[in-house]
Design an enzyme around this catalytic site. Structure first.
Site, PDB file in Angstrom:
ATOM      1  N   GLY A 188       8.845  27.760 -29.644  1.00 40.36           N
ATOM      2  CA  GLY A 188       8.691  26.542 -30.452  1.00 40.36           C
ATOM      3  C   GLY A 188       9.069  25.303 -29.672  1.00 40.36           C
ATOM      4  O   GLY A 188       9.550  25.366 -28.540  1.00 40.36           O
ATOM      5  N   LYS A 222       8.008  14.175 -25.641  1.00 42.30           N
ATOM      6  CA  LYS A 222       8.631  15.281 -24.916  1.00 42.30           C
ATOM      7  C   LYS A 222       9.945  14.764 -24.331  1.00 42.30           C
ATOM      8  O   LYS A 222       9.948  13.710 -23.681  1.00 42.30           O
ATOM      9  CB  LYS A 222       7.686  15.729 -23.794  1.00 42.30           C
ATOM     10  CG  LYS A 222       7.688  17.215 -23.536  1.00 42.30           C
ATOM     11  CD  LYS A 222       6.628  17.609 -22.538  1.00 42.30           C
ATOM     12  CE  LYS A 222       7.072  18.806 -21.734  1.00 42.30           C
ATOM     13  NZ  LYS A 222       6.079  19.195 -20.737  1.00 42.30           N
ATOM     14  N   ASP A 234      18.973  21.307 -24.055  1.00 40.19           N
ATOM     15  CA  ASP A 234      19.488  20.018 -24.548  1.00 40.19           C
ATOM     16  C   ASP A 234      18.400  19.190 -25.235  1.00 40.19           C
ATOM     17  O   ASP A 234      18.667  18.086 -25.710  1.00 40.19           O
ATOM     18  CB  ASP A 234      20.114  19.224 -23.395  1.00 40.19           C
ATOM     19  CG  ASP A 234      19.122  18.915 -22.286  1.00 40.19           C
ATOM     20  OD1 ASP A 234      17.930  19.300 -22.407  1.00 40.19           O
ATOM     21  OD2 ASP A 234      19.518  18.291 -21.279  1.00 40.19           O
ATOM     22  N   GLY A 235      17.168  19.711 -25.245  1.00 38.73           N
ATOM     23  CA  GLY A 235      16.088  18.968 -25.895  1.00 38.73           C
ATOM     24  C   GLY A 235      15.621  17.756 -25.106  1.00 38.73           C
ATOM     25  O   GLY A 235      14.796  16.977 -25.580  1.00 38.73           O
ATOM     26  N   ARG A 293       2.804  12.596 -24.869  1.00 37.36           N
ATOM     27  CA  ARG A 293       1.640  13.409 -24.502  1.00 37.36           C
ATOM     28  C   ARG A 293       0.620  13.369 -25.630  1.00 37.36           C
ATOM     29  O   ARG A 293       0.970  13.399 -26.807  1.00 37.36           O
ATOM     30  CB  ARG A 293       2.109  14.842 -24.265  1.00 37.36           C
ATOM     31  CG  ARG A 293       1.003  15.800 -23.890  1.00 37.36           C
ATOM     32  CD  ARG A 293       1.558  17.024 -23.228  1.00 37.36           C
ATOM     33  NE  ARG A 293       2.315  17.874 -24.138  1.00 37.36           N
ATOM     34  CZ  ARG A 293       2.966  18.970 -23.749  1.00 37.36           C
ATOM     35  NH1 ARG A 293       2.968  19.324 -22.472  1.00 37.36           N
ATOM     36  NH2 ARG A 293       3.629  19.703 -24.609  1.00 37.36           N
ATOM     37  N   ARG A 345      -1.278  26.795 -29.457  1.00 37.13           N
ATOM     38  CA  ARG A 345      -1.338  27.681 -28.290  1.00 37.13           C
ATOM     39  C   ARG A 345      -1.656  29.099 -28.744  1.00 37.13           C
ATOM     40  O   ARG A 345      -1.553  29.400 -29.939  1.00 37.13           O
ATOM     41  CB  ARG A 345       0.049  27.714 -27.601  1.00 37.13           C
ATOM     42  CG  ARG A 345       0.638  26.366 -27.363  1.00 37.13           C
ATOM     43  CD  ARG A 345       2.111  26.304 -27.808  1.00 37.13           C
ATOM     44  NE  ARG A 345       2.562  24.913 -27.885  1.00 37.13           N
ATOM     45  CZ  ARG A 345       3.041  24.236 -26.865  1.00 37.13           C
ATOM     46  NH1 ARG A 345       3.218  24.827 -25.710  1.00 37.13           N
ATOM     47  NH2 ARG A 345       3.370  22.964 -26.986  1.00 37.13           N
ATOM     48  N   ASP A 378       2.372  30.804 -24.265  1.00 34.68           N
ATOM     49  CA  ASP A 378       2.731  29.578 -24.992  1.00 34.68           C
ATOM     50  C   ASP A 378       2.278  28.338 -24.234  1.00 34.68           C
ATOM     51  O   ASP A 378       2.395  27.225 -24.748  1.00 34.68           O
ATOM     52  CB  ASP A 378       4.245  29.520 -25.244  1.00 34.68           C
ATOM     53  CG  ASP A 378       5.055  29.648 -23.967  1.00 34.68           C
ATOM     54  OD1 ASP A 378       4.859  30.643 -23.249  1.00 34.68           O
ATOM     55  OD2 ASP A 378       5.865  28.753 -23.681  1.00 34.68           O
ATOM     56  N   ASN A 379       1.764  28.535 -23.032  1.00 31.95           N
ATOM     57  CA  ASN A 379       1.271  27.397 -22.250  1.00 31.95           C
ATOM     58  C   ASN A 379      -0.245  27.453 -22.094  1.00 31.95           C
ATOM     59  O   ASN A 379      -0.801  26.906 -21.140  1.00 31.95           O
ATOM     60  CB  ASN A 379       1.940  27.372 -20.874  1.00 31.95           C
ATOM     61  CG  ASN A 379       3.422  27.075 -20.982  1.00 31.95           C
ATOM     62  OD1 ASN A 379       3.865  26.432 -21.933  1.00 31.95           O
ATOM     63  ND2 ASN A 379       4.198  27.534 -20.017  1.00 31.95           N
ATOM     64  N   ASP A 423       1.027  21.857 -19.984  1.00 28.02           N
ATOM     65  CA  ASP A 423       2.308  22.205 -19.377  1.00 28.02           C
ATOM     66  C   ASP A 423       2.287  22.089 -17.861  1.00 28.02           C
ATOM     67  O   ASP A 423       2.018  23.054 -17.152  1.00 28.02           O
ATOM     68  CB  ASP A 423       2.786  23.594 -19.815  1.00 28.02           C
ATOM     69  CG  ASP A 423       4.316  23.649 -19.766  1.00 28.02           C
ATOM     70  OD1 ASP A 423       4.881  23.086 -18.809  1.00 28.02           O
ATOM     71  OD2 ASP A 423       4.936  24.222 -20.666  1.00 28.02           O
TER      72      ASP A 423
HETATM   73  P1  AMP Z   1       8.200  25.486 -21.006  1.00 26.98           P
HETATM   74  O1  AMP Z   1       8.898  26.013 -19.811  1.00 26.98           O
HETATM   75  O2  AMP Z   1       8.056  24.009 -21.022  1.00 26.98           O
HETATM   76  O3  AMP Z   1       6.911  26.167 -21.293  1.00 26.98           O
HETATM   77  O4  AMP Z   1       9.164  25.787 -22.234  1.00 26.98           O
HETATM   78  C1  AMP Z   1       9.404  27.073 -22.732  1.00 26.98           C
HETATM   79  C2  AMP Z   1      10.275  26.992 -23.971  1.00 26.98           C
HETATM   80  O5  AMP Z   1      11.569  26.485 -23.631  1.00 26.98           O
HETATM   81  C3  AMP Z   1       9.754  26.084 -25.062  1.00 26.98           C
HETATM   82  O6  AMP Z   1      10.099  26.665 -26.299  1.00 26.98           O
HETATM   83  C4  AMP Z   1      10.508  24.813 -24.840  1.00 26.98           C
HETATM   84  O7  AMP Z   1      10.597  24.046 -26.005  1.00 26.98           O
HETATM   85  C5  AMP Z   1      11.871  25.334 -24.416  1.00 26.98           C
HETATM   86  N1  AMP Z   1      12.588  24.355 -23.593  1.00 26.98           N
HETATM   87  C6  AMP Z   1      12.333  24.040 -22.319  1.00 26.98           C
HETATM   88  N2  AMP Z   1      13.192  23.099 -21.873  1.00 26.98           N
HETATM   89  C7  AMP Z   1      14.032  22.817 -22.899  1.00 26.98           C
HETATM   90  C8  AMP Z   1      15.136  21.930 -23.069  1.00 26.98           C
HETATM   91  N3  AMP Z   1      15.555  21.142 -22.082  1.00 26.98           N
HETATM   92  N4  AMP Z   1      15.730  21.920 -24.267  1.00 26.98           N
HETATM   93  C9  AMP Z   1      15.322  22.707 -25.257  1.00 26.98           C
HETATM   94  N5  AMP Z   1      14.294  23.560 -25.172  1.00 26.98           N
HETATM   95  C10 AMP Z   1      13.650  23.634 -23.991  1.00 26.98           C
HETATM   96 MG    MG Z   2       5.519  25.202 -22.544  1.00 27.45          MG
END
Ligand code: AMP
Ligand code: MG
Length: 486
Positions: free
Chosen positions: A86, A109, A121-122, A172, A179, A248-249, A258
């Site tokens: 998510g 983002k 940390d979001g 974005r 996805r 998910d990507n 992504d």
């Molecule tokens: P990604 O590597 O961008 O495809 O992310 C994979 C998952 O990790 C997704 O659910 C993202 O929302 C979560 N995620 C990645 N980086 C962070 C972050 N800094 N804080 C919270 N969730 C993250």
């Molecule tokens: Mg992703």
């Protein structure tokens, strides 16, 4: 309304998302606002390029009409299934319908924690924000279906990564952020009612013709397979390595999404990976089509309950659809690569010629982009002097050039040159240039970032003031690894 939101995802059942507000940042500064894209979305540039606009694009201010939410999805990451992913660092502000009727998501983002953040940390470091801006806009200019960059904002806060790094917020735009993993979210929970709601929504939004098909869900599967098979061929035409093709990507709209550890190859190497965590080469350049097929198989599995009441027939239908992937991909790849050597609608003999060129490039450690770019010059001038020095071991390319010239002997040379020039970019976002822009940006100097964006807006056109951006990296400039933004 500053942004003419017209939201549909927020109308879907609660199980699809969590309503959540962005968390404000300390001292936002606009780095770059994509005026052309702003206009395309029917937004007034002057109104968005304002303190109010900055407030919205940093998550500090709620935009009228926005219904911020974090989308739920699952995903196979490097082959292992994570039921609970998510939007952990992204928030969908809402949707905008473009003049041509195509609906687009507007998403922040790096906008703070959500219920999907797990240990994260979001937030996003500034580096990944700049990288995604440059590469996604370069891909758009190269003609590749992709999510787009609307804005890059410096947050004024630090994030903890390898030490403290300056933070950023990225806006974005995508035809949607749905996805394969979104389908997996419901399929893995055996929530077939919502799975059907999702499939119907996707058909209406992305595959409206499928509504009239005898089996709309099968038509949906065919459509996604078709777009992804072609998309991956398009990446390969340009030497692009996505780097993190988790389910998910991978969008169902067929847009590239992504831009974490992605990279364009310098030296041609089919086994090339850049991602620092891809130890097995799962997402290597030449493995992208097989992985695309693997991901689409996961997608097909989610649709089985919808394809037919009889499970056996569902499986049989899905297998036929998946069986088309290789041929669609290969046909597209062949067309794109034979165009790169000046042949329109090439046959299997021409494809063999492409394969021997690629073999010579791999063996001679030649730069992928420079070879094809200079081939068009060589065809025009009749002179191979710029080609052979690109190869460490030139014997194979010298022989190949003779065969190639013989093949093109009876073709219209100016047409062949024109075809090559619109297929082979002069400029790609080279890793060392991206790193240079990020290094400067982390120090507060965004001039290299802007310059890189400017040159990449016209990737197929030679631009005298930007020739240094054509060049391959010097040995000490070569970037060996890229990192996810996490
Ligand atoms: P990604 O590597 O961008 O495809 O992310 C994979 C998952 O990790 C997704 O659910 C993202 O929302 C979560 N995620 C990645 N980086 C962070 C972050 N800094 N804080 C919270 N969730 C993250
Ligand atoms: Mg992703």
């Amino acid at each position: 309304m500053l942004i003419p939101f017209d939201n549909s995802y927020a109308r879907l059942p609660d199980a699809f998302f969590t309503l959540i507000e962005p968390i404000p940042v300390s001292a936002p500064v606009m780095i770059r606002l994509n005026h052309d894209l702003v206009t395309e979305l029917g937004i007034d540039v002057a109104r968005l390029d304002s303190p109010e606009g900055l407030g919205i694009l940093s998550g500090n201010q709620r935009a009228d009409g926005s219904e911020p939410l974090a989308m739920a999805y699952s995903g196979h990451q490097f082959g292992g299934f994570s039921p609970q992913l998510g939007d952990g660092r992204a928030i969908l502000l809402g949707e905008v319908v473009r003049h041509d009727g195509v609906r687009h998501d507007v998403q922040l983002k790096g906008s703070g924690r959500t219920p999907f953040s797990r240990d994260g940390d979001g937030r996003s470091a500034l580096g990944p924000v700049l990288r995604e801006y440059v590469v996604s806009e370069a891909m758009a200019a190269l003609g590749v279906p992709t999510t787009r960059a609307l804005a890059a904002v410096a947050s004024g806060d630090n994030v903890v990564r390898e030490g403290l790094m300056p933070g950023g917020v990225f806006t974005r735009v995508a035809q949607s952020h749905i996805r394969i993993g979104t389908f997996q979210w419901f399929a893995s929970r055996r929530d077939h009612d919502n799975l059907k709601v999702l499939a119907d929504y996707v058909i209406q939004r992305h595959y409206p013709d499928a509504q009239h098909d005898e089996n709309p869900y099968l038509a949906l599967l065919d459509g996604v397979i078709q777009r992804q098979a072609k998309l991956i061929a398009h990446w390969m035409q340009l030497g692009f390595i996505h780097g993190v093709m988790n389910t998910d990507n991978m969008t169902v709209s067929g847009e590239t999404i992504d831009y974490g550890p992605c990279a364009f190859m310098d030296i041609y190497d089919p086994a090339k990976t850049f991602s620092s965590i891809d130890h097995q080469g799962r997402y290597a350049f030449a493995n992208q089509a097989p992985i695309g097929h693997w991901n689409l198989t996961r997608f097909a599995e989610t649709l089985l309950p919808l394809l037919d009441d009889d499970p056996k027939r569902s499986v049989a239908e899905a297998e036929v659809a998946l069986g088309m992937f290789a041929e669609i991909h290969q046909t597209e790849l062949q067309e794109r690569f034979t165009a790169k050597i000046g042949i329109e609608g090439g046959d299997t003999g021409d494809w063999s010629m492409v394969e021997s060129l690629l073999a010579a490039m791999a063996d001679g450690e030649a730069d992928f982009t420079l070879v094809f770019h200079h081939l068009s010059d060589a065809l025009e001038s009749g002179n191979d002097d710029d080609i052979t020095p690109l190869f460490n071991r030139p014997a194979a390319i010298v022989a190949w050039l003779t065969v190639w010239r013989a093949r093109l002997q009876d073709c219209d040379r100016s047409q062949a040159v024109a075809l090559m020039r619109r297929t082979n970019p002069v400029f790609i976002p080279r890793n060392h240039r991206i790193e240079e822009a990020i290094r400067a940006g982390n120090g507060g100097d965004f001039a290299p970032f802007h310059r890189l964006n400017d040159v990449l807006q016209h990737p197929f056109t030679a631009q005298a003031e930007f020739t240094e951006y054509e060049a391959a990296p010097l040995p000490d400039e070569v970037v060996h690894a890229t990192f996810c933004g996490t």
